[in-house]
Motif scaffolding. Structure first.
Motif, PDB file in Angstrom:
ATOM      1  N   MET A  25       0.831  -1.198   0.000  1.00 11.12           N
ATOM      2  CA  MET A  25       0.000   0.000   0.000  1.00 11.12           C
ATOM      3  C   MET A  25       0.865   1.247   0.000  1.00 11.12           C
ATOM      4  O   MET A  25       1.835   1.341   0.756  1.00 11.12           O
ATOM      5  CB  MET A  25      -0.938   0.024   1.209  1.00 11.12           C
ATOM      6  CG  MET A  25      -1.747   1.319   1.308  1.00 11.12           C
ATOM      7  SD  MET A  25      -2.864   1.321   2.719  1.00 11.12           S
ATOM      8  CE  MET A  25      -4.162   0.290   2.081  1.00 11.12           C
ATOM      9  N   ALA A  27       0.235   4.780   1.020  1.00 10.21           N
ATOM     10  CA  ALA A  27      -0.747   5.613   1.722  1.00 10.21           C
ATOM     11  C   ALA A  27      -0.286   7.064   1.672  1.00 10.21           C
ATOM     12  O   ALA A  27       0.766   7.419   2.207  1.00 10.21           O
ATOM     13  CB  ALA A  27      -0.896   5.142   3.166  1.00 10.21           C
ATOM     14  N   VAL A  77      -1.770  -0.988  -3.906  1.00  9.61           N
ATOM     15  CA  VAL A  77      -2.961  -0.192  -3.627  1.00  9.61           C
ATOM     16  C   VAL A  77      -2.538   1.225  -3.275  1.00  9.61           C
ATOM     17  O   VAL A  77      -1.691   1.427  -2.400  1.00  9.61           O
ATOM     18  CB  VAL A  77      -3.772  -0.787  -2.456  1.00  9.61           C
ATOM     19  CG1 VAL A  77      -5.011   0.056  -2.170  1.00  9.61           C
ATOM     20  CG2 VAL A  77      -4.165  -2.235  -2.757  1.00  9.61           C
ATOM     21  N   ARG A  79      -3.676   4.388  -1.434  1.00  5.63           N
ATOM     22  CA  ARG A  79      -4.689   4.857  -0.498  1.00  5.63           C
ATOM     23  C   ARG A  79      -4.638   6.374  -0.408  1.00  5.63           C
ATOM     24  O   ARG A  79      -3.604   6.967  -0.087  1.00  5.63           O
ATOM     25  CB  ARG A  79      -4.484   4.259   0.885  1.00  5.63           C
ATOM     26  CG  ARG A  79      -5.267   5.026   1.967  1.00  5.63           C
ATOM     27  CD  ARG A  79      -5.568   4.193   3.176  1.00  5.63           C
ATOM     28  NE  ARG A  79      -6.664   3.276   2.896  1.00  5.63           N
ATOM     29  CZ  ARG A  79      -7.220   2.502   3.819  1.00  5.63           C
ATOM     30  NH1 ARG A  79      -6.778   2.510   5.058  1.00  5.63           N
ATOM     31  NH2 ARG A  79      -8.212   1.699   3.503  1.00  5.63           N
ATOM     32  N   ASP A 165      -7.850   3.195  -3.196  1.00  6.29           N
ATOM     33  CA  ASP A 165      -8.608   2.951  -1.979  1.00  6.29           C
ATOM     34  C   ASP A 165      -8.736   4.276  -1.239  1.00  6.29           C
ATOM     35  O   ASP A 165      -7.895   5.157  -1.385  1.00  6.29           O
ATOM     36  CB  ASP A 165      -7.844   1.907  -1.144  1.00  6.29           C
ATOM     37  CG  ASP A 165      -8.495   1.637   0.194  1.00  6.29           C
ATOM     38  OD1 ASP A 165      -7.774   1.696   1.206  1.00  6.29           O
ATOM     39  OD2 ASP A 165      -9.697   1.353   0.224  1.00  6.29           O
ATOM     40  N   GLY A 167      -9.330   6.027   2.626  1.00  7.37           N
ATOM     41  CA  GLY A 167      -9.383   5.778   4.056  1.00  7.37           C
ATOM     42  C   GLY A 167      -8.254   6.461   4.782  1.00  7.37           C
ATOM     43  O   GLY A 167      -7.306   6.950   4.179  1.00  7.37           O
ATOM     44  N   ASP A 170      -4.537   2.149   8.344  1.00  2.00           N
ATOM     45  CA  ASP A 170      -3.618   1.281   7.624  1.00  2.00           C
ATOM     46  C   ASP A 170      -4.313   0.084   6.995  1.00  2.00           C
ATOM     47  O   ASP A 170      -3.733  -0.593   6.155  1.00  2.00           O
ATOM     48  CB  ASP A 170      -2.524   0.756   8.571  1.00  2.00           C
ATOM     49  CG  ASP A 170      -1.606   1.867   9.043  1.00  2.00           C
ATOM     50  OD1 ASP A 170      -1.651   2.954   8.440  1.00  2.00           O
ATOM     51  OD2 ASP A 170      -0.868   1.647  10.005  1.00  2.00           O
ATOM     52  N   PRO A 172      -6.569  -1.856   4.579  1.00  2.00           N
ATOM     53  CA  PRO A 172      -7.298  -1.635   3.334  1.00  2.00           C
ATOM     54  C   PRO A 172      -8.676  -2.259   3.383  1.00  2.00           C
ATOM     55  O   PRO A 172      -8.913  -3.218   4.107  1.00  2.00           O
ATOM     56  CB  PRO A 172      -6.430  -2.331   2.278  1.00  2.00           C
ATOM     57  CG  PRO A 172      -5.726  -3.396   3.033  1.00  2.00           C
ATOM     58  CD  PRO A 172      -5.508  -2.865   4.422  1.00  2.00           C
ATOM     59  N   MET A 176     -12.645  -0.407  -3.388  1.00  3.64           N
ATOM     60  CA  MET A 176     -11.549  -0.064  -4.279  1.00  3.64           C
ATOM     61  C   MET A 176     -12.023   0.251  -5.684  1.00  3.64           C
ATOM     62  O   MET A 176     -13.025  -0.287  -6.147  1.00  3.64           O
ATOM     63  CB  MET A 176     -10.546  -1.218  -4.356  1.00  3.64           C
ATOM     64  CG  MET A 176      -9.835  -1.519  -3.052  1.00  3.64           C
ATOM     65  SD  MET A 176      -8.610  -2.830  -3.305  1.00  3.64           S
ATOM     66  CE  MET A 176      -8.124  -3.155  -1.616  1.00  3.64           C
TER      67      MET A 176
END
Length: 206
Positions: A25, A27, A77, A79, A165, A167, A170, A172, A176
């Motif tokens: 991820m 983020a 992903v 985020r 994603d 949010g 942390d 997921p 999505m």
């Protein structure tokens, strides 16, 4: 029927990445991109890249991390903070199921502050109420301009996310947007919905 059902299951669930729990991820925070690895149920922070990093420095740093932790079926992903998009629960007649993406495109300006061409979006079928002739749908959308700018920066670092994603934690979710459906000019092409009845993987965010 079995083949049709199989075609509705997102690729992320069929290729083993979700079942093995192996995600990388990225983020996005206010000044940094935090790199997190999920292996089954465990999260580890692998590093942070300042958003103002020189491109070559960021690319080299991410390369060193990805070589150490990436597997062939690891899904990447992106985020974004929750305020960079929206999640919304909507209801439609059951007959809408076959053309739901088109219906959402046509009604985007009514149910969100955006027109369809201004966002990346996807949806999940949450449930069907045959008694009330209702279909409950979860819509996820994020402004195209911000997403494209973020993806351009990450791609210059050698990072190509598979999913978007939303949010602030942390962990997921399955809320999505499939970024692999982006065409070369950035347009989002038609995708299959995420089916809650098949997945049963997350709580609904209201």
């Amino acid at each position: 029927w079995g083949r049709e059902l199989d075609s509705l299951i997102p690729k992320i669930l069929k290729d083993g990445a979700y079942h093995s729990g192996h995600f990388l991820m990225i983020a996005l925070e206010s000044t940094e991109a935090v790199i997190l690895l999920k292996n089954k149920n465990n999260w580890t922070e692998e590093g942070r890249i300042p958003l103002d990093s020189i491109t070559n420095t960021a690319r080299h740093y991410f390369d060193s991390i990805s070589r150490a932790v990436m597997r062939p079926k690891t899904s990447v992903v992106l985020r974004l903070p929750a305020h960079h998009g929206l999640l919304k629960i909507l209801e439609f007649p059951l007959a809408s199921a076959r053309d739901l993406r088109k219906i959402l495109e046509n009604q985007m300006g009514r149910v969100t502050p955006y027109q369809a061409h201004q966002v990346y979006f996807d949806y999940r079928l949450l449930d069907r109420d045959f008694a009330k002739d209702k279909l409950r749908v979860e819509l996820i959308a994020s402004p195209r301009d911000f997403v494209d700018a973020t993806l351009a920066k990450l791609e210059s670092w050698g990072i190509k996310p598979d999913f978007l994603d939303l949010g602030d934690s942390d962990e997921p979710t399955v809320h999505m947007i499939n970024l692999s459906t982006r065409s070369n000019d950035g347009e989002q092409v038609r995708t299959r919905p995420w089916l809650n009845g098949l997945l049963g993987l997350s709580n609904v965010i209201l």
